[in-house]
Structure formats: structure tokens, C-alpha cells
Scaffold this motif. Structure first.
Motif, mmCIF file in Angstrom:
data_model
loop_
_atom_site.group_PDB
_atom_site.id
_atom_site.type_symbol
_atom_site.label_atom_id
_atom_site.label_comp_id
_atom_site.label_asym_id
_atom_site.label_seq_id
_atom_site.Cartn_x
_atom_site.Cartn_y
_atom_site.Cartn_z
ATOM 1 N N ASP A 75 0.834 -1.201 0.000
ATOM 2 C CA ASP A 75 0.000 0.000 0.000
ATOM 3 C C ASP A 75 0.870 1.254 0.000
ATOM 4 N N ARG A 76 0.400 2.278 -0.744
ATOM 5 C CA ARG A 76 1.178 3.510 -0.928
ATOM 6 C C ARG A 76 1.416 4.239 0.391
ATOM 7 N N SER A 77 0.563 4.038 1.418
ATOM 8 C CA SER A 77 0.749 4.740 2.689
ATOM 9 C C SER A 77 2.068 4.345 3.343
ATOM 10 N N PHE A 78 2.493 3.067 3.197
ATOM 11 C CA PHE A 78 3.769 2.633 3.770
ATOM 12 C C PHE A 78 4.942 3.146 2.930
ATOM 13 N N VAL A 79 4.755 3.166 1.613
ATOM 14 C CA VAL A 79 5.837 3.595 0.704
ATOM 15 C C VAL A 79 6.163 5.065 0.922
ATOM 16 N N ILE A 80 5.134 5.879 1.057
ATOM 17 C CA ILE A 80 5.345 7.328 1.192
ATOM 18 C C ILE A 80 6.125 7.652 2.461
ATOM 19 N N ARG A 81 5.871 6.926 3.584
ATOM 20 C CA ARG A 81 6.456 7.292 4.875
ATOM 21 C C ARG A 81 7.695 6.477 5.238
ATOM 22 N N ALA A 106 5.320 -2.234 -5.410
ATOM 23 C CA ALA A 106 5.104 -1.076 -4.531
ATOM 24 C C ALA A 106 4.362 -0.019 -5.315
ATOM 25 N N GLU A 107 3.229 0.435 -4.779
ATOM 26 C CA GLU A 107 2.441 1.457 -5.480
ATOM 27 C C GLU A 107 2.596 2.797 -4.772
ATOM 28 N N GLY A 108 2.346 3.852 -5.533
ATOM 29 C CA GLY A 108 2.436 5.206 -4.976
ATOM 30 C C GLY A 108 3.873 5.723 -4.874
ATOM 31 N N VAL A 109 4.784 5.183 -5.679
ATOM 32 C CA VAL A 109 6.187 5.640 -5.634
ATOM 33 C C VAL A 109 6.282 6.983 -6.354
#
Length: 880
Positions: free
Chosen positions: A795-801, A828-831
Motif C-alpha cells: 500500500d502507498r501509505s507505507f511507501v510514502i512514509r 510497490a504502489e504510490g512511488v
């Protein structure tokens, strides 16, 4: 002289009679002189004369005959004498006649012989012994005759048997019973020769062998025997017979028929059980206040206390007038189902139909004599031989029939029937009392016309639902519906017409509601609906408008008159519009009053709710138009392999090109699609459009990457989900393995086992499956190892932070390690930054997706990226 004349015993001191036979007179005189002091002497000078004396004189104890006489020798004479009397026979002979003596001895025709010339003392001694033997023989014969007379004079059965269980002796009672009165003809026969059934023979002989083996007597043992097709009972006493050396050589039996006593005892026992049944049911009538429970308890008592194999109660169905089993006990369900089927068929020849038609008790003493009855065959197969059916009444009407079954023919005789009739009358009174009480209870809580709950029962159910909603955190909706100008209907069509309209409205409302809803008659011309748990506001409003109000807007027919009505509605929601029953109902009534005065078809109590509902309904209407006018389109976002930098996949993302607003964000319209169920049509469109795009690229000679589409919970939950994927593959044969499915983690867990089967079937068609937004749901290793999946999307929430938060970095690291351990691809999404891409590459993530690569683009704009190689260099560090 007959044999019976020799059966009297000799008087004390009496002289025995001796017959002397010789053709020489001087011999007769000499012998008379020798014997006359001790015996009464008869003389015969010829064999013929001797035979005459034997015929006429009684109790001759000894016959002494010379061997050589004219016309008939002595041994021949004594042979004839042996057939006429029991006298001891002595032959006087010389040595020349020794062969005749031997012959007579061997044939058992003489007691002894005396040789000539005879010695007076020896002759005297031999005759004394003959007379003594005669006396003993006579006494023994007398005793035997006494025993025979005694046995034959006793009405009880008496018999003696040897060790082989053959009859040695039997009395007249046994002969009369089995051998036409010939007790002597039973000698050397066994029970098998008497025509008894095998079971009876085996039972009796097993007992008798055990008596001889154990050497113990058995007294007053009850034995059941079948005679001439009827059952008889005997009280038997049996004892072993011992020889002088104590060896058991047979047994003796005395059997007294006690059939009448046993039948009387059985009858008394039956009456006692029927009394117990009546007492038990009368007690149940006092303590059981529920009709169904009373019927079931009645059947239970009849079987348990009455020791009956089966009892059932069939009630009359008001709609059809037929009987249906309502309560039963005993036997097996198969027989009860068979009886119930016959009752539903209402066969006129059936005993139940007879009782139903005559409204009187109906008794069948022997079912074998009633083969035409519909239930006979089934009952006989289960061993039932008799039954009795008693009608039960309530409020003067036939309410039910009470049926009792028995294994014995003629079980229900006069006394039992009298008690059972009294029992049925008591039960009828109880049913009548319960019916009156039930009617009062019904009228207290239910509307007599529509049979719907009244206002007081509705508020009680709302109160119960509020308790559950507070515990579970769910919502509740109270909907009020008012029929406008109902008074005019009564004035125009009369009270009967108004009642007909209310009944039709109630029926339409029932058809429009789910099984979880509660419908009530709230007032004279208003209805209330309790919906728990309530849906979303827009879905609730749509259901109210399209299913309920629209159905009521259709025309009604009242006595050939077509009628249309106007109905106003109002909705109050828990917890926002009231925390307690009174407040919730009062606010619903306030909203109804406002709807009637404002001209609105329905209103929510909260004004803001009405605005939100209107907005959602407007949006839903526009979305339906968008589906019809093909206003949706797909954008594609690339997925890049971190090692090669090449595009290895695309995710198809839906967009809505609204003619008035332009491009509408997915977050605004996708929830509405899911709430209204339109997601099914749109989801199917997305699959088809992605498959069509993939096929178009292949036909252009390109090698496109796999295209992934998102699957909603509603889509996956459909029974034909697998079939819908198969249809896509069938319509686009060039698709091959070009389509992937992305499913949110929480969606899969809702129905894990069924979803696993569906995904396995889907994968057989070629698509791969990825779990979307992994880490935000259950993240259970237990289910993850079972799922037929190919990839995990972080999920992008983990990738962003993850660059700033060590916990998020640990989560991403764990997800990647877990996926590789399960041989899954990690995406990994939201990179969005090169630093994120660098860290993911160091963590050995397989693919990335996000704005760093490209935002979602139309098909023609994403096409140039397919052959591009991208390098994700690590960020530069500043020099110190």
C-alpha cells in the motif's frame, strides 16, 4: 375279564386264588390238598375249562398248568392266559419238555416252571412267590392307574420327557390341546411334531435343556404359546427326574393355562396406563399455556406414560380444510412423513378423513381387516395393528384430530375408549380456552384487519433493536408511510372498500421489504417500517422511492373500481435522530408532518440528510446515464521492473468524462457505483475495455504488457463471477494471459473458502491475481499461504512514509521478505521519488508503480512508454 377289573388292591388277610390245570384228577386232588390251606383253589381238567374259569373268575393270582395235556399243551394255554389276565403263570413239566419251557421263558409267557416229579416244598415256595409277584404287579398297576387317572383328571397340562425331549407320558389335557384327545399317541413325539411355531419350540426346549443341565426346578414361569392362530399363556413348573443313582434322566412339567388371568392383567395395566395418560395430560392442560407446546406434550405423555408406540395430532388447515401433522412422538420420522402425506392428500377412505367428516371417534381394531385404508400398509410394516382417532374441537369448530396407535389387535376396547373420549373432551376444552386467550393476546399486539403488529408491539421491537445497535454500533431506520385522503376512500367505497385498500397496501409493502424488516400498522391510515440495520442514506432513499413508494403509486382495484392513492413518507435514523424509542418515533412523526405540509414525497428528519440524499440520487441518475451513453474511459499506469527498468505491466484505472463537469475523480463516483450495485455493469465494462485494448495492440504487431483491472467486493461476491471472466476470454481470443486481477485484501477475507475456489477457477483461464493495498487488512500468514495469488501490492501509505518512519520501513521490509518466501512478486504502489525507488530496490522489491514513472494516461499516450527503459539512480549525497 377286562384289565380294569384287576386294578383293585387286595384286602389285608385275603387268600389269593390259584387255578390248577391237569388232565389227571389225582394230581389235581394232590395239589389241592397241598395248597388249599393258604389259597382258594380252582381246578380245571382241561385247557378249555381253564380258559373258561379265567374269563369268569376275578383276580386269579397264579395259574399252575401241566405241560402235556390233550388238545392243548400247557405252554400254549399259559400263552393264552397271559392275554386274558395278569396271573403269575407256572408250568409243570418233565425234562422231556425242556424245549417248550425254554420257549415259554424266552417269550415271557411264564413266571416259573417246576420239574416233575415236583417236590411239595419247592412247589409250595414257587406258588408263594408267584402269588407275591401277582400282588406286587397288581399294586403297581393300581398305582399306575391312579397316576393316570389323577393326571387325566387334572385340567392342567402334565407331561414327562426323556433327555432327548421326547414325551414319555402325557395327560389328557395335553392330548386334547394338540393331539385330538389322544394322550397315548404323544409318547415318543417331540414339540416339533405338534405343529408349534419354531420360535415357541426353540424357547421351550432351550429352557428344558437348561433345567436338565443345571438340575434345578423352575416354578411359575410364564410361557407364551401360539395355538390355532391365537395367543395363549401358561404358568409352568418344571423339575428334573433323577434315577436312583442321582443321574438326571428326564423332566416333568405341570403347566396351567393362565390366558384369562394374563389378559385381565394386561387389560388392567392398559387401563392403568390410560389413567396415567389422562392424569398427565390433565396436568399439562393446567400448566402449559402455549397451544403448540400443549399438543406436543400431549403426544409425549401418550407415548411415555401410555407406553404406546406412536401418538400424533393433526390440525385442520384453515385455507384448505385438510389435515397436517402438527405434533407427534414415538416411532420414526419416515412413518410420520408418510402419514402426513396421506393427510395432505385427504384420501376419503382414510380413517382420519372418516373422523374429520363424521366428527366422531373412529377406531380400527385390526388394520389387517382394513386393507383399503391409505395408511394401512405403512402402519403394518411398522408393526401397528390398531388405532383410534379422536376429534378435537375449539370454539365449536373441529380444530384437530388426536390419533393413538397400538401394536395389539383390539387394544382400544370399551373402557379404554371411554377414558380416551373423556381425555379428548378435556383437551378440546383446553384448546378452546387457549384459542380465546391467543385471540385476546393477538388483538392486544396485532391489527385485526391486516394481522400486522400494532404500534405498541412496534415500539417494543424498536427498543430491542436499539439495544443490539448500541452494542454493535449499527444504525437503525424508522420509516412512516401515510395514505393521504384515506377518509374519502371510506366515504366513497364504504368501510369494506377502505379495508380492502388497506389489505392490498399491506400486501404490497410485505412484498417490497426484506425478511429483516418489520412492518406494522402505525395508525388507522399509516404504516411503519423498522429497517435494521439500515443501509446508507442514498441506498435507503432509493429503496424507499423506487421499491416502496413506486409500488404504492401503482393503481389498486377495489370492487371493480380502479383507484390511485398518494402516500407520503418520513425517515428517522438512529443514532443521529434519536437515542431512545420515543424520541426516534416522535422525530419520524415530525418529519412525516413536514412532508405532508411541504408537498415532498418523503423527508428525512435531519434537513442536511435530505440534501445529501438528493445529491447522491442526482449523482446516481447521472451515473446511470453515463453507463447508457458510454461516458467512462480507461487510463493506464505503468508498472516498472526495478532491475531492468522496463515496463512490465499496466493497471487500468476508470475515469468518468461528465459532459457538464469534465473529468470526475474516481473517489467521488466509485462509492456510489458500489452502493447502488452499478459497479457490476461498470466492472464488466472495465474488463471488456481492457481486453479490447490489449487485443488492439496485439493486432498492431506490438507485444503489450499484462493489463491489471481492479475487482470490487460486489463483483467477487457474484455467483457468476468466474463465468464473467470466461466470457471476456471467449470474446477476445487474442487476450491469452494478458489480463490480471487486483483484489483488495479485506475483500478476499469476507468469504475466504468460496473466494479461494473462484480464484483457482479464474487462474485456469490465464489471469494472474494480485492482492491490492496489502498491509492495511488482516495480513494473516494463515490465509495468505492458502490463497492462489501471484503478487502482493504494498500500500502507498507505507511507501510514502518509509524514508522518514522506521516502523513503516520495517513493515515494507517484512512484506517483501514474506512475499519472496512465498514465491510471490512484490509491487510497490504510490512511488513518487527516486529515493523511494532506490530504497525499494535495495530491499529487493520487484516492481514499482507511481507518479515517479508516470501518472495514469490514455492508451495513446502510454504507448510510447512501453519500449522505454528507465533508470532509478540513488540520490546524490552532499559533500561535507
Amino acid at each position: 375279564m377286562t384289565q380294569s377289573q384287576h386294578m383293585e388292591p387286595a384286602s389285608p388277610g385275603r387268600k389269593e386264588r390259584v387255578l390248577l390245570v391237569d388232565d389227571e384228577p389225582q394230581v389235581l386232588i394232590a395239589l389241592e390238598d397241598l395248597l388249599s390251606e393258604k389259597f382258594i383253589v380252582y381246578k380245571a381238567d382241561s385247557a378249555a375249562r381253564a380258559l373258561e374259569l379265567v374269563e369268569h373268575e376275578r383276580d386269579i393270582a397264579v395259574v399252575v398248568s401241566d405241560q402235556r395235556m390233550p388238545k392243548m399243551n400247557g405252554d400254549e394255554l399259559l400263552t393264552r392266559v397271559s392275554s386274558r389276565c395278569n396271573a403269575s403263570r407256572i408250568l409243570v413239566t418233565g425234562y422231556a419238555d425242556l424245549s417248550a419251557v425254554i420257549r415259554a421263558v424266552n417269550n415271557g409267557k411264564i413266571f416259573a416252571y417246576v420239574s416233575k416229579p415236583w417236590d411239595p416244598e419247592d412247589l409250595q415256595l414257587t406258588i408263594d412267590k408267584g402269588a407275591e409277584y401277582f400282588r406286587l404287579t397288581r399294586e403297581l398297576a393300581y398305582e399306575r392307574q391312579l397316576l393316570r387317572d389323577l393326571m387325566n383328571g387334572i385340567p392342567d397340562v402334565i407331561y414327562f420327557k426323556d433327555r432327548a425331549l421326547r414325551f414319555l407320558r402325557a395327560n389328557r389335557a395335553l392330548g386334547n390341546m394338540w393331539n385330538g384327545g389322544d394322550s397315548e399317541g404323544l409318547v415318543n413325539k417331540s414339540l416339533k411334531d405338534l405343529g408349534l411355531d419354531d420360535a415357541t419350540v426353540e424357547s421351550i426346549e432351550r429352557e428344558e435343556l437348561e433345567i436338565m443341565r443345571e438340575g434345578h426346578a423352575v416354578t411359575d414361569r410364564l410361557q407364551e404359546v401360539q395355538l390355532a392362530g391365537s395367543t395363549h399363556w401358561f404358568s409352568t413348573t418344571k423339575a428334573p427326574i433323577r434315577a436312583p443313582d442321582e443321574q438326571i434322566v428326564g423332566l416333568v412339567c405341570v403347566a396351567r393355562e393362565v390366558t384369562e388371568r394374563v389378559l385381565t392383567e394386561k387389560k388392567l395395566a392398559r387401563l392403568s396406563r390410560i389413567h396415567a395418560v389422562r392424569s398427565g395430560i390433565n396436568s399439562a392442560i393446567v400448566r402449559v399455556k402455549d397451544r403448540r407446546a400443549l399438543l406436543q406434550e400431549t403426544c409425549r405423555i401418550a407415548v411415555r406414560e401410555g407406553e404406546l408406540p406412536l401418538a400424533l395430532i393433526a390440525t385442520v388447515q384453515p385455507q384448505t380444510g385438510k389435515l397436517q401433522v402438527s405434533a407427534s412422538d414415538g416411532c420414526d420420522e419416515g412413518l410420520i412423513d408418510a402419514i402426513d402425506s396421506q393427510l395432505r392428500a385427504a384420501v376419503q377412505s382414510d380413517v382420519f378423513s372418516r373422523a374429520l367428516k363424521s366428527q366422531k371417534p373412529c377406531v380400527i381394531d385390526d388394520l389387517e381387516l382394513e386393507p383399503e385404508l391409505a395408511v394401512t400398509a405403512a402402519l403394518l410394516r411398522h408393526g401397528h395393528r390398531a388405532l383410534a382417532v379422536f376429534p378435537l374441537f375449539a370454539a365449536g369448530k373441529l380444530e384437530a384430530v388426536f390419533a393413538l396407535f397400538a401394536k395389539q389387535v383390539g387394544f382400544f376396547d370399551g373402557e379404554e375408549l371411554k377414558l380416551l373420549r373423556e381425555l379428548a373432551d378435556n383437551l378440546s376444552l383446553a384448546l378452546d380456552h387457549l384459542a380465546q386467550g391467543e385471540r385476546l393476546d393477538f388483538l392486544a399486539y396485532y391489527d385485526e384487519l391486516t394481522k400486522l403488529p400494532k404500534r405498541n408491539l412496534l415500539t417494543d421491537r424498536i427498543r430491542q433493536q436499539l439495544v443490539a445497535c448500541r452494542n454493535d454500533g449499527c444504525r437503525l431506520a424508522v420509516v412512516l408511510l401515510d395514505v393521504e385522503r384515506f377518509r374519502h376512500v371510506n366515504e366513497t367505497l364504504g368501510r369494506r372498500g377502505g379495508d380492502s385498500l388497506l389489505l392490498q397496501i399491506a400486501e404490497r409493502l410485505k412484498e417490497s421489504l426484506s425478511q429483516h424488516d418489520t412492518l406494522a400498522r402505525f395508525d388507522s391510515n399509516s404504516f411503519a417500517i423498522l429497517m435494521a440495520p439500515a443501509e446508507g442514506e442514498s441506498e435507503l432513499a432509493a429503496r424507499l422511492e423506487r421499491k416502496i413508494l413506486a409500488r404504492l403509486n401503482e393503481s389498486f382495484t377495489i370492487e371493480d373500481t380502479e383507484l390511485r392513492i398518494s402516500v407520503k413518507g418520513a425517515v428517522a435514523l438512529f443514532p443521529s435522530d434519536g437515542q431512545e424509542v420515543d424520541a426516534l418515533v416522535a422525530n419520524a412523526e415530525a418529519a412525516l408532518k413536514k412532508a405532508k405540509s411541504s408537498g415532498q414525497r418523503y423527508l428525512f428528519y435531519a434537513p442536511s440528510m435530505n440534501e445529501r440524499v438528493r445529491e447522491k440520487l442526482t449523482l446516481e441518475t447521472k451515473l446511470r446515464r453515463a453507463i447508457e451513453q458510454d461516458e467512462f474511459l480507461l487510463h493506464y499506469q505503468p508498472k516498472v521492473n526495478l532491475k531492468s527498468g522496463r515496463v512490465v505491466g499496466l493497471e487500468a484505472l476508470i475515469r468518468w468524462q461528465d459532459p457538464s463537469e469534465g473529468l470526475v475523480p474516481p473517489g467521488r463516483f466509485i462509492p456510489v457505483l458500489e452502493e447502488t450495485g452499478l459497479i457490476l455493469d461498470v466492472g464488466r465494462w472495465v474488463m471488456m475495455r481492457a481486453a479490447a485494448q490489449y487485443t488492439a495492440w496485439v493486432e498492431q504487431g506490438l507485444t503489450p504488457p499484462r493489463i491489471a483491472v481492479n475487482v470490487s467486493a460486489i463483483q467477487l461476491g457474484q455467483r457468476d463471477f468466474v463465468r464473467s471472466v470466461e466470457q471476456v476470454a471467449a470474446e477476445y481470443p487474442l487476450l491469452g494471459a494478458g489480463l490480471d486481477l487486483e483484489i483488495t485484501e479485506s475483500v478476499l477475507i469476507e468469504d475466504l473458502n468460496n473466494n479461494i475456489e473462484k480464484l483457482r477457477a479464474v487462474k485456469e483461464q490465464g489471469p494472474r491475481v494480485a492482492i491490492d493495498d496489502f498491509g492495511t487488512g488482516y495480513s494473516s500468514l494463515g490465509y495468505l499461504s492458502r490463497l492462489p495469488i501471484d503478487a502482493l501490492k504494498v500500500d502507498r501509505s507505507f511507501v510514502i512514509r518509509m524514508a522518514e518512519d522506521s516502523q513503516d520501513m520495517a513493515i515494507v521490509t517484512t512484506i517483501i521478505s514474506l512475499a519472496h518466501a512465498l514465491d510471490l512478486t512484490v509491487i510497490a504502489e504510490g512511488v513518487e521519488t527516486a529515493n523511494q525507488a532506490h530504497l525499494l530496490r535495495l530491499l529487493r522489491c520487484d516492481q514499482i508503480q507511481g507518479y515517479l514513472v508516470a501518472k495514469p494516461l490514455p492508451a495513446e499516450q502510454v504507448l510510447p512508454l512501453l519500449n522505454m527503459t528507465t533508470s532509478f539512480a540513488p540520490p546524490k549525497t552532499s559533500s561535507s
